[in-house]
Scaffold this motif. Sequence first.
Motif, PDB file in Angstrom:
ATOM      1  N   UNK A 104       0.650  -1.214   0.109  1.00 51.63           N
ATOM      2  CA  UNK A 104       0.089  -0.046   0.110  1.00 51.63           C
ATOM      3  C   UNK A 104       0.776   1.232  -0.048  1.00 51.63           C
ATOM      4  N   UNK A 105       2.120   1.015   0.431  1.00 52.28           N
ATOM      5  CA  UNK A 105       2.771   2.592   0.642  1.00 52.28           C
ATOM      6  C   UNK A 105       4.421   2.076  -0.024  1.00 52.28           C
ATOM      7  N   UNK A 106       4.687   2.458  -0.982  1.00 51.28           N
ATOM      8  CA  UNK A 106       6.073   2.394  -1.451  1.00 51.28           C
ATOM      9  C   UNK A 106       7.238   2.196  -0.709  1.00 51.28           C
ATOM     10  N   UNK A 107       7.234   3.495   0.280  1.00 54.28           N
ATOM     11  CA  UNK A 107       8.512   3.519   1.137  1.00 54.28           C
ATOM     12  C   UNK A 107       7.783   4.238   2.420  1.00 54.28           C
ATOM     13  N   UNK A 108       8.775   4.378   3.384  1.00 48.31           N
ATOM     14  CA  UNK A 108       8.367   5.142   4.720  1.00 48.31           C
ATOM     15  C   UNK A 108       7.903   6.577   4.434  1.00 48.31           C
ATOM     16  N   UNK A 109       8.754   7.084   3.237  1.00 45.34           N
ATOM     17  CA  UNK A 109       8.534   8.622   3.364  1.00 45.34           C
ATOM     18  C   UNK A 109       6.996   8.634   2.663  1.00 45.34           C
ATOM     19  N   UNK A 110       6.815   7.968   1.924  1.00 41.93           N
ATOM     20  CA  UNK A 110       5.176   7.937   1.393  1.00 41.93           C
ATOM     21  C   UNK A 110       4.154   7.558   2.580  1.00 41.93           C
ATOM     22  N   UNK A 111       4.570   6.797   3.487  1.00 41.17           N
ATOM     23  CA  UNK A 111       3.575   6.508   4.672  1.00 41.17           C
ATOM     24  C   UNK A 111       3.823   7.599   5.573  1.00 41.17           C
ATOM     25  N   UNK A 112       4.819   8.450   5.648  1.00 43.00           N
ATOM     26  CA  UNK A 112       4.811   9.706   6.689  1.00 43.00           C
ATOM     27  C   UNK A 112       3.806  10.658   5.849  1.00 43.00           C
ATOM     28  N   UNK A 113       4.037  11.041   4.637  1.00 45.19           N
ATOM     29  CA  UNK A 113       3.458  11.937   3.926  1.00 45.19           C
ATOM     30  C   UNK A 113       1.812  11.663   3.948  1.00 45.19           C
ATOM     31  N   UNK A 114       1.302  10.484   3.646  1.00 46.06           N
ATOM     32  CA  UNK A 114       0.094  10.165   3.774  1.00 46.06           C
ATOM     33  C   UNK A 114      -0.606  10.133   5.154  1.00 46.06           C
ATOM     34  N   UNK A 115       0.130   9.696   5.998  1.00 39.63           N
ATOM     35  CA  UNK A 115      -0.381  10.028   7.373  1.00 39.63           C
ATOM     36  C   UNK A 115      -0.396  11.434   8.030  1.00 39.63           C
ATOM     37  N   UNK A 116       0.543  12.286   7.727  1.00 35.35           N
ATOM     38  CA  UNK A 116       0.219  13.716   8.096  1.00 35.35           C
ATOM     39  C   UNK A 116      -0.828  14.268   7.271  1.00 35.35           C
ATOM     40  N   UNK A 117      -0.974  13.774   6.085  1.00 38.72           N
ATOM     41  CA  UNK A 117      -2.291  14.352   5.354  1.00 38.72           C
ATOM     42  C   UNK A 117      -3.543  13.846   5.996  1.00 38.72           C
ATOM     43  N   UNK A 118      -3.485  12.574   6.271  1.00 36.40           N
ATOM     44  CA  UNK A 118      -4.579  11.945   6.737  1.00 36.40           C
ATOM     45  C   UNK A 118      -4.903  12.547   8.106  1.00 36.40           C
ATOM     46  N   UNK A 119      -4.020  12.930   8.875  1.00 33.02           N
ATOM     47  CA  UNK A 119      -4.219  13.663  10.231  1.00 33.02           C
ATOM     48  C   UNK A 119      -4.482  15.075  10.148  1.00 33.02           C
TER      49      UNK A 119
END
Length: 201
Positions: free
Chosen positions: A40-55
């Motif tokens: 679902x997330x190609x790398x940790x940076x993408x996960x951080x980006x989506x989680x901050x946007x989600x929050x």
Amino acid sequence: MKEKVLEKATELFLTLGFKSVTMDDLAHEMGISKKTIYAHFENKTKLVEESTSHLFCRISTGIDTICALQKNPIEELLDIKKFVMQHLKDEKSSPQYQLQKYYPKIYASIRSKQYEMMQHCVVNNIKKGIAMGIYRENLNIDFVSRIYFSGVISIKDIKLFPPDLFPTNKLQDDFLEYHLRGIITPEGRKILNNLINSNQE
């Protein structure tokens, strides 16, 4: 599954910090494989980006809901502060500091969105307070709203406000009271004092 990973990642990032949490930690915490996360997330940076946007979206929606209740502006700001603190888990790990240091592009993007959202919210709050006679009518609205945003960002700087000297909850309370006492009228002061006293009971 993507939504569940996002929720758990956001929770861990806020509790432990963006740098501190690894993909292994997240997989272990959820009882899934890293492969599932990477699907679902190609790398940790993408996960951080989506989680901050989600929050950010979750907090923005909550703030809009509070503003739609049309409470008096002083109570509105106190309720928003309380709501944001609940969603940021008291920021024990100073996530803003880690985000700024290790993911500067994501930090800059979120800060820009924060500014737009807060500017709109605070300007409306000030205009409403002036119209109701609980904020001073001679306020420079643009100045006050920008100073407020600047303060909200600055008090999260752990070098300026070390958490051992300035516990997060107390710091947020003190800053908001400082902001309000600078703009309220005598009528507004009565409302603020009543709200502070009722919150302490």
